[in-house]
Design a protein around this motif. Structure first.
Motif, PDB file in Angstrom:
ATOM      1  N   GLN A   1      15.035 -23.010  35.937  1.00 47.66           N
ATOM      2  CA  GLN A   1      13.741 -24.053  35.709  1.00 47.66           C
ATOM      3  C   GLN A   1      12.860 -24.211  37.185  1.00 47.66           C
ATOM      4  N   ARG A   2      11.787 -24.325  36.871  1.00 46.88           N
ATOM      5  CA  ARG A   2      10.921 -24.854  38.341  1.00 46.88           C
ATOM      6  C   ARG A   2      11.363 -26.262  38.493  1.00 46.88           C
ATOM      7  N   GLU A   3      11.659 -26.492  39.763  1.00 46.78           N
ATOM      8  CA  GLU A   3      12.072 -27.835  40.227  1.00 46.78           C
ATOM      9  C   GLU A   3      11.210 -28.239  41.392  1.00 46.78           C
ATOM     10  N   MET A   4      10.918 -29.580  41.284  1.00 44.40           N
ATOM     11  CA  MET A   4      10.404 -30.273  42.615  1.00 44.40           C
ATOM     12  C   MET A   4      10.937 -30.044  43.924  1.00 44.40           C
TER      13      MET A   4
ATOM     14  N   GLY B   1       0.216 -40.603  51.977  1.00 44.23           N
ATOM     15  CA  GLY B   1       1.359 -40.175  53.080  1.00 44.23           C
ATOM     16  C   GLY B   1       2.641 -40.435  52.845  1.00 44.23           C
ATOM     17  N   SER B   2       2.896 -41.156  51.732  1.00 40.13           N
ATOM     18  CA  SER B   2       4.360 -41.385  51.209  1.00 40.13           C
ATOM     19  C   SER B   2       4.809 -39.973  50.630  1.00 40.13           C
ATOM     20  N   THR B   3       6.167 -39.596  50.919  1.00 42.74           N
ATOM     21  CA  THR B   3       6.759 -38.499  50.700  1.00 42.74           C
ATOM     22  C   THR B   3       8.109 -38.571  49.850  1.00 42.74           C
ATOM     23  N   ASN B   4       8.407 -37.607  49.026  1.00 41.44           N
ATOM     24  CA  ASN B   4       9.614 -37.536  48.396  1.00 41.44           C
ATOM     25  C   ASN B   4      10.070 -36.206  48.364  1.00 41.44           C
ATOM     26  N   TYR B   5      11.555 -36.130  48.403  1.00 37.96           N
ATOM     27  CA  TYR B   5      12.221 -34.684  48.625  1.00 37.96           C
ATOM     28  C   TYR B   5      13.099 -34.674  47.619  1.00 37.96           C
ATOM     29  N   ALA B   6      13.594 -33.373  47.231  1.00 36.83           N
ATOM     30  CA  ALA B   6      14.687 -33.085  46.341  1.00 36.83           C
ATOM     31  C   ALA B   6      15.825 -33.292  47.292  1.00 36.83           C
ATOM     32  N   ASP B   7      17.065 -33.856  46.943  1.00 33.82           N
ATOM     33  CA  ASP B   7      18.241 -33.752  47.614  1.00 33.82           C
ATOM     34  C   ASP B   7      18.604 -32.573  48.348  1.00 33.82           C
ATOM     35  N   SER B   8      18.271 -31.569  47.751  1.00 26.41           N
ATOM     36  CA  SER B   8      18.947 -30.205  48.181  1.00 26.41           C
ATOM     37  C   SER B   8      17.956 -29.647  49.566  1.00 26.41           C
ATOM     38  N   VAL B   9      17.081 -30.505  49.949  1.00 23.26           N
ATOM     39  CA  VAL B   9      16.006 -29.838  51.120  1.00 23.26           C
ATOM     40  C   VAL B   9      15.847 -31.007  52.034  1.00 23.26           C
TER      41      VAL B   9
ATOM     42  N   GLN C   1       6.995 -27.467  55.793  1.00 24.51           N
ATOM     43  CA  GLN C   1       7.723 -26.844  56.869  1.00 24.51           C
ATOM     44  C   GLN C   1       9.035 -26.729  56.458  1.00 24.51           C
ATOM     45  N   MET C   2       9.674 -25.522  56.431  1.00 23.42           N
ATOM     46  CA  MET C   2      11.037 -25.266  55.904  1.00 23.42           C
ATOM     47  C   MET C   2      11.860 -24.820  57.076  1.00 23.42           C
ATOM     48  N   ASN C   3      12.972 -25.515  57.503  1.00 22.48           N
ATOM     49  CA  ASN C   3      13.843 -25.147  58.525  1.00 22.48           C
ATOM     50  C   ASN C   3      15.304 -25.030  57.917  1.00 22.48           C
ATOM     51  N   SER C   4      15.992 -24.524  58.805  1.00 26.57           N
ATOM     52  CA  SER C   4      17.594 -24.335  58.254  1.00 26.57           C
ATOM     53  C   SER C   4      17.511 -23.619  57.015  1.00 26.57           C
ATOM     54  N   LEU C   5      16.887 -22.524  56.786  1.00 28.89           N
ATOM     55  CA  LEU C   5      16.583 -22.062  55.420  1.00 28.89           C
ATOM     56  C   LEU C   5      18.088 -21.276  54.898  1.00 28.89           C
ATOM     57  N   LYS C   6      18.425 -21.509  53.693  1.00 34.12           N
ATOM     58  CA  LYS C   6      19.506 -21.049  53.055  1.00 34.12           C
ATOM     59  C   LYS C   6      19.272 -19.988  52.023  1.00 34.12           C
ATOM     60  N   PRO C   7      20.203 -19.249  51.756  1.00 33.84           N
ATOM     61  CA  PRO C   7      19.975 -18.105  50.679  1.00 33.84           C
ATOM     62  C   PRO C   7      19.696 -18.902  49.248  1.00 33.84           C
ATOM     63  N   GLU C   8      19.898 -19.983  49.132  1.00 34.63           N
ATOM     64  CA  GLU C   8      19.890 -20.741  47.810  1.00 34.63           C
ATOM     65  C   GLU C   8      18.638 -21.356  47.749  1.00 34.63           C
ATOM     66  N   ASP C   9      17.720 -21.148  48.875  1.00 30.33           N
ATOM     67  CA  ASP C   9      16.296 -21.476  48.984  1.00 30.33           C
ATOM     68  C   ASP C   9      15.228 -20.442  48.344  1.00 30.33           C
ATOM     69  N   THR C  10      15.871 -19.352  48.218  1.00 35.93           N
ATOM     70  CA  THR C  10      15.314 -17.953  47.658  1.00 35.93           C
ATOM     71  C   THR C  10      14.573 -18.607  46.338  1.00 35.93           C
ATOM     72  N   ALA C  11      13.196 -18.458  46.307  1.00 38.13           N
ATOM     73  CA  ALA C  11      12.502 -18.513  44.927  1.00 38.13           C
ATOM     74  C   ALA C  11      10.946 -18.275  45.211  1.00 38.13           C
ATOM     75  N   VAL C  12      10.314 -18.373  44.047  1.00 44.21           N
ATOM     76  CA  VAL C  12       8.982 -18.529  44.192  1.00 44.21           C
ATOM     77  C   VAL C  12       8.382 -19.817  44.505  1.00 44.21           C
ATOM     78  N   TYR C  13       7.776 -20.378  45.515  1.00 46.81           N
ATOM     79  CA  TYR C  13       7.015 -21.717  45.635  1.00 46.81           C
ATOM     80  C   TYR C  13       5.783 -21.698  45.168  1.00 46.81           C
ATOM     81  N   TYR C  14       5.563 -22.875  44.430  1.00 49.74           N
ATOM     82  CA  TYR C  14       4.131 -23.015  44.062  1.00 49.74           C
ATOM     83  C   TYR C  14       3.672 -24.334  44.568  1.00 49.74           C
ATOM     84  N   CYS C  15       2.498 -24.513  45.047  1.00 46.62           N
ATOM     85  CA  CYS C  15       1.842 -25.667  45.291  1.00 46.62           C
ATOM     86  C   CYS C  15       1.077 -26.392  44.076  1.00 46.62           C
ATOM     87  N   ASN C  16       0.988 -27.853  44.126  1.00 50.32           N
ATOM     88  CA  ASN C  16       0.502 -28.563  43.051  1.00 50.32           C
ATOM     89  C   ASN C  16      -0.385 -29.490  43.793  1.00 50.32           C
ATOM     90  N   ALA C  17      -1.299 -29.812  42.838  1.00 40.53           N
ATOM     91  CA  ALA C  17      -2.340 -31.079  43.492  1.00 40.53           C
ATOM     92  C   ALA C  17      -3.003 -31.777  42.375  1.00 40.53           C
TER      93      ALA C  17
END
Length: 120
Positions: free
Chosen positions: A44-47, A55-63, A81-97
């Motif tokens: 499923q699509r995940e945040m 400017g307040s930010t929120n992140y998934a625990d995995s990132v 900005q995505m650093n220290s990328l892992k194979p499990e980060d492989t996905a289609v990334y969608y932006c939302n506004a």
């Protein structure tokens, strides 16, 4: 009409970095929260990360600690900005506004998605 256009995806080796951009255009009165989501095959699509208009930010625990979301309100653009990328980060990334249009209607809009593949 409101359009979101993503860019910056691609193939990167584990441990590498990528920067995604999402430009918002159209009949915009105001842009509220912006965010990045991802969907891996068979999942499923995940945040991934969100940022409020202040400017307040929120992140998934995995990132947390690896990804950073930011926005440039003057350019109507968000960045991931995505650093220290892992194979499990492989996905289609969608932006939302969440956008209020010149017609004073507020809705969530999505980009078309950009593929990120982390592989050696």
């Amino acid at each position: 009409q409101v359009q979101l256009v993503e860019s910056g995806g691609g193939l990167v080796q584990p441990g590498g970095s990528l920067r995604l951009s999402c430009a918002v255009s159209g009949s915009i009165l105001n842009i509220y929260a912006m965010g990045w989501y991802r969907q891996a095959p068979g999942k499923q699509r995940e945040m991934v990360a969100t940022i409020s208009s202040s400017g307040s930010t929120n992140y998934a625990d995995s990132v947390k600690g690896r990804f950073t979301i930011s926005r440039d309100n003057a350019k109507k653009t968000s960045y991931l900005q995505m650093n220290s990328l892992k194979p499990e980060d492989t996905a289609v990334y969608y932006c939302n506004a969440r956008v209020k249009t010149l017609a004073f209607l507020t809705s969530d809009y999505w980009g078309q998605g950009t593929q990120v593949t982390v592989s050696s």
